[in-house]
Design an enzyme around this catalytic site. Structure first.
Site, mmCIF file in Angstrom:
data_model
loop_
_atom_site.group_PDB
_atom_site.id
_atom_site.type_symbol
_atom_site.label_atom_id
_atom_site.label_comp_id
_atom_site.label_asym_id
_atom_site.label_seq_id
_atom_site.Cartn_x
_atom_site.Cartn_y
_atom_site.Cartn_z
ATOM 1 N N CYS A 10 0.822 -1.221 0.000
ATOM 2 C CA CYS A 10 0.000 0.000 0.000
ATOM 3 C C CYS A 10 0.856 1.272 0.000
ATOM 4 C CB CYS A 10 -0.897 -0.035 1.236
ATOM 5 S SG CYS A 10 -1.801 1.480 1.493
ATOM 6 N N PHE A 11 0.683 2.103 -1.004
ATOM 7 C CA PHE A 11 1.599 3.246 -1.169
ATOM 8 C C PHE A 11 1.473 4.318 -0.091
ATOM 9 C CE2 PHE A 11 -1.207 4.513 -5.127
ATOM 10 C CZ PHE A 11 -2.299 4.755 -4.311
#
Ligand code: MHO
Length: 156
Positions: A10-11
């Site tokens: 997840c960025f």
């Protein structure tokens, strides 16, 4: 300034971690490694774009090195997880180092090889691929951790 591009799940959390890394001047959340132009978050979540949630880091090479960033990348996630990261499952959460030059490729491969024994009996799933197009994510994904303190429940 130099560029480095990483995918480590997840960025939101990855962007935040690099933003707080000394020598980093900018970190942008986006999508890379796939085959769809101008992807949306929904398309990437669908899992059929080939893209990974990625972070494009701009750094000052007089203040840090690409190698230091690669080491940081390994520290902030579990590179032995294949096509997932913590609670987030799917190829869009895979672990990738997207290199921008033969020098970056050499460093990424060398550090991965050096760290491999520390993860035994597991193997490092991180792939090392040439950087192609980087698609900036929607504005609401930028600086997400800063905008939503305490809400980022990713792996970091
Ligand atoms: N599990 C996370 C994934 C978000 S990330 C930007 C969530 O809260 O939806 O893929």
């Amino acid at each position: 300034m130099e560029r480095a591009t990483f995918a480590a799940g997840c960025f939101w959390g990855v962007e935040d971690a690099f933003r707080r890394t000394p020598g980093v001047v900018e970190a942008v959340s986006g999508y890379a490694g796939g085959h769809i132009a101008h992807p949306s978050y929904e398309q990437v979540c669908g899992g059929n774009t080939g893209h990974a949630e990625s972070v494009e880091v701009t750094f000052d090479p007089s203040k840090t090195t690409y190698e230091a960033l690669v080491r940081r990348f390994f520290e902030i996630h579990d590179p032995t997880q294949l096509n997932r990261q913590g609670p987030d499952v799917g190829a869009q959460y895979r672990s990738v180092i997207f290199y921008h030059s033969p020098e970056q490729q050499e460093i990424a491969e060398r550090v991965k090889k050096e760290l491999a024994p520390q993860y035994l009996p597991k193997t490092i799933a991180t792939s090392i691929e040439p950087a192609k197009e980087f698609w900036r994510a929607e504005e609401y994904h930028q600086r997400y951790a800063e905008k939503h303190p305490g809400r980022v429940v990713c792996h970091i």
